[in-house]
Design an enzyme around this catalytic site. Structure first.
Site, PDB file in Angstrom:
ATOM      1  CB  SER A 181       3.965   0.221  -2.413  1.00 51.36           C
ATOM      2  OG  SER A 181       4.117   0.406  -1.022  1.00 51.36           O
ATOM      3  CE1 TYR A 194      -1.149  -1.620  -1.637  1.00 50.85           C
ATOM      4  CE2 TYR A 194       0.865  -1.563  -0.326  1.00 50.85           C
ATOM      5  CZ  TYR A 194       0.009  -0.970  -1.235  1.00 50.85           C
ATOM      6  OH  TYR A 194       0.306   0.278  -1.744  1.00 50.85           O
ATOM      7  CE  LYS A 198       0.627  -1.473  -4.602  1.00 50.70           C
ATOM      8  NZ  LYS A 198       0.194  -0.680  -5.782  1.00 50.70           N
TER       9      LYS A 198
END
Length: 250
Positions: A181, A194, A198
């Site tokens: 991402s 998150y 990533k």
């Protein structure tokens, strides 16, 4: 440290190369006959990856924790007249630490991989697509949420690579794809767990790429895609699709 002229030269070569590739695009490789395993195949990008891989002639192995959704994906593929298989696996249970809770989960995880090899064959394309997100401030993150995020988003990548890379290295042939991402390229507020996971994917894939090069495994390709917001069935965080930025391809 690079001199100004060295930096200017490298930038110039990079821009010229990119421009020439717009005019003379390199030939796309054929994936016909490849065995492609896709995680998070029950919906969203995972299902779309499965469909596109099938259209290009690959045998698709769909993996998802939701058996019903995964079955839907497999049925769509079979209606296309292609060979497809479905396996159920909960990647949030992918763990390295062996204790009384995780040992059984780790054994189950490896058994799924063994079953895939027995029923389908050796995976030659690994598409690590599955991911979870819990957008909130850092103080609201529970230990369970943080653990689940890292197990699904990055630790499962390590385990799946360890399962299927040995055969790829034996034949010097394969392709490992990871869905990261733009949050893996820069820190993102209210998505700290998150974003960290990533970043871990980007580090894993860049490190693996250099590792394979040093081992002269030029037949194994590495791709890490750092996408912007993508509309999926994730009700917790559903945003409009924008663009996809490809971080690494070799």
């Amino acid at each position: 440290m690079l001199s100004v002229w060295e930096l200017f030269w490298r930038m110039t070569v990079g821009y010229v190369t990119a421009f020439l590739r717009l005019i003379w695009k390199p030939a796309e490789k054929s994936i016909r006959g490849e065995i492609a395993l896709v995680t998070g195949a029950g919906h969203g990008l995972g299902r779309l990856f499965c469909i596109r891989l099938a259209e290009l002639g690959a045998t698709v192995v769909a993996v998802n924790k939701n058996k019903a959704r995964n079955t839907e994906t497999v049925e769509i593929l079979k209606q296309m007249g292609v060979t497809a298989y479905g396996f159920t696996a909960d990647l949030s249970k992918a763990m390295f630490v062996i204790h009384r809770h995780s040992f059984a989960s780790y054994i189950l995880f490896t058994r799924v991989a063994s079953k895939i090899r027995e029923e389908v064959g050796d995976v030659t394309m690994l598409i690590n697509n599955a991911g979870v997100i819990y957008p909130t401030d850092i103080l609201s993150l529970t230990e369970e949420i943080i653990s689940n995020t890292f197990h699904v988003n990055v630790i499962s990548h390590f385990l799946l690579i360890k399962e299927f890379l040995p055969n790829m290295k034996q034949n010097n042939h394969g392709h490992i794809f990871a869905m990261s991402s733009q949050a893996g390229l820069m820190g993102t507020p209210f998505m700290t767990d998150y974003s960290a996971s990533k970043h871990g994917i980007v580090g894993l894939m860049e490190g693996l790429r250099h590792e394979l090069r040093r081992q002269n495994m030029d037949g194994i390709k590495i791709t890490c895609v750092c996408s912007s917001f993508v509309s999926t069935s994730n009700k917790q965080y559903n945003c409009a699709h924008t663009r996809i930025h490809r971080k690494e391809i070799s």
